[in-house]
Design an enzyme around this catalytic site. Structure first.
Site, PDB file in Angstrom:
ATOM      1  N   SER A   9     -36.513 -26.247  -3.826  1.00  0.00           N
ATOM      2  CA  SER A   9     -36.040 -24.975  -4.364  1.00  0.00           C
ATOM      3  C   SER A   9     -34.524 -24.938  -4.310  1.00  0.00           C
ATOM      4  O   SER A   9     -33.907 -25.623  -3.489  1.00  0.00           O
ATOM      5  CB  SER A   9     -36.615 -23.802  -3.566  1.00  0.00           C
ATOM      6  OG  SER A   9     -36.027 -22.579  -3.963  1.00  0.00           O
ATOM      7  N   HIS A  10     -33.936 -24.123  -5.166  1.00  0.00           N
ATOM      8  CA  HIS A  10     -32.492 -23.920  -5.107  1.00  0.00           C
ATOM      9  C   HIS A  10     -32.083 -23.178  -3.846  1.00  0.00           C
ATOM     10  O   HIS A  10     -30.918 -23.227  -3.446  1.00  0.00           O
ATOM     11  CB  HIS A  10     -32.022 -23.139  -6.340  1.00  0.00           C
ATOM     12  CG  HIS A  10     -32.011 -23.957  -7.601  1.00  0.00           C
ATOM     13  ND1 HIS A  10     -33.150 -24.437  -8.190  1.00  0.00           N
ATOM     14  CD2 HIS A  10     -30.972 -24.400  -8.356  1.00  0.00           C
ATOM     15  CE1 HIS A  10     -32.834 -25.124  -9.274  1.00  0.00           C
ATOM     16  NE2 HIS A  10     -31.512 -25.119  -9.394  1.00  0.00           N
ATOM     17  N   SER A  11     -33.028 -22.490  -3.237  1.00  0.00           N
ATOM     18  CA  SER A  11     -32.744 -21.704  -2.034  1.00  0.00           C
ATOM     19  C   SER A  11     -33.420 -22.332  -0.815  1.00  0.00           C
ATOM     20  O   SER A  11     -34.640 -22.507  -0.807  1.00  0.00           O
ATOM     21  CB  SER A  11     -33.254 -20.270  -2.211  1.00  0.00           C
ATOM     22  OG  SER A  11     -33.301 -19.598  -0.971  1.00  0.00           O
TER      23      SER A  11
END
Length: 238
Positions: A9-11
């Site tokens: 995930s980007h986070s």
């Protein structure tokens, strides 16, 4: 050992949260979060994902779940850096991150092979379009509401009432899918695949709901009895 999972995930927080959720369904599966950049910022990192794939690899393969498009690109770039043998043991299915991770975790926990785990993750993307209607045709009938099992070729059926407080939510659905996935039978619950946790969850079956179970195959009667046992025990929930 089992197929491992990597959550890209980007986070970092999203990757860790999805890992934690999926781990609730699969205590024995290695699930590695690979969120954010090298310094923990928002984005994706080739190095972070590569390290996660290596960490999740037990020899049975790794399924990589991703969120946004560039995460897919990062995962696919990792494949390019692997040698042929290592690349053959990694799959990057087109699957929703959360639903796909849960479905993949349940399949891996049940001992499914790499391609089946990836396929279950992909199938989670279409779970919302599944019919939650009545029973399908072609299976014997004759079961009463108390849960009596009837077997008459080519299959068996059973009807059971959910008694646990929250019904067929994620954890009971995972238990049911794992139990049915290990049997030599094709089993449908209220018309959906009983071996798919995401399909079972689309039923939104609460306490007091009726489950009509139909099964075909060598273990058909055992499948019906398995459902009856889990439902009768309230899925061992307090």
């Amino acid at each position: 050992m089992s197929v491992g999972l990597v959550i890209v995930s980007h986070s970092p927080k999203i990757a860790e949260g999805v890992r934690d959720l999926a781990a609730q369904m699969a205590a024995d599966v290695t699930i590695v979060p690979a969120g954010g950049t090298d310094d923990g910022g928002i984005g994706t990192s080739l190095e972070v994902v590569m390290a996660a794939v290596e960490s999740a690899q037990s020899g049975d393969g790794v399924v990589v779940l991703t969120d946004l498009g560039s995460a897919v690109m990062t995962a696919e770039s990792v494949l390019e850096f692997l040698d042929d043998d290592a690349r053959a043991l990694v799959r990057v299915p087109d699957a929703p991150l959360v639903e796909g991770a849960v479905a993949a975790a349940v399949a891996a926990q049940g001992g499914a092979d790499l391609d089946r785990v990836a396929a279950d993750a992909s199938a989670a993307g279409s779970a919302g379009t599944a019919s939650a209607g009545g029973p399908s045709s072609g299976v014997a009938t004759g079961t009463d509401a108390a849960g009596t099992v009837t077997q008459d070729e080519p299959g068996a059926t059973g009807t059971f009432i959910l008694i646990n407080t929250v019904g067929l939510h994620a954890r009971p659905a995972a238990k049911l899918a794992q139990a049915l996935g290990g049997l030599d039978a094709e089993t449908r619950v209220n018309g959906v695949d009983g071996a798919s946790v995401t399909m079972l969850m689309t039923l939104a079956a609460g306490q007091g709901a009726s489950l009509t179970v139909e099964s075909t195959g060598p273990d058909a009667e055992r499948a019906i009895e398995t459902v009856g046992d889990l439902v009768g025990r309230g899925f061992d929930e307090d």
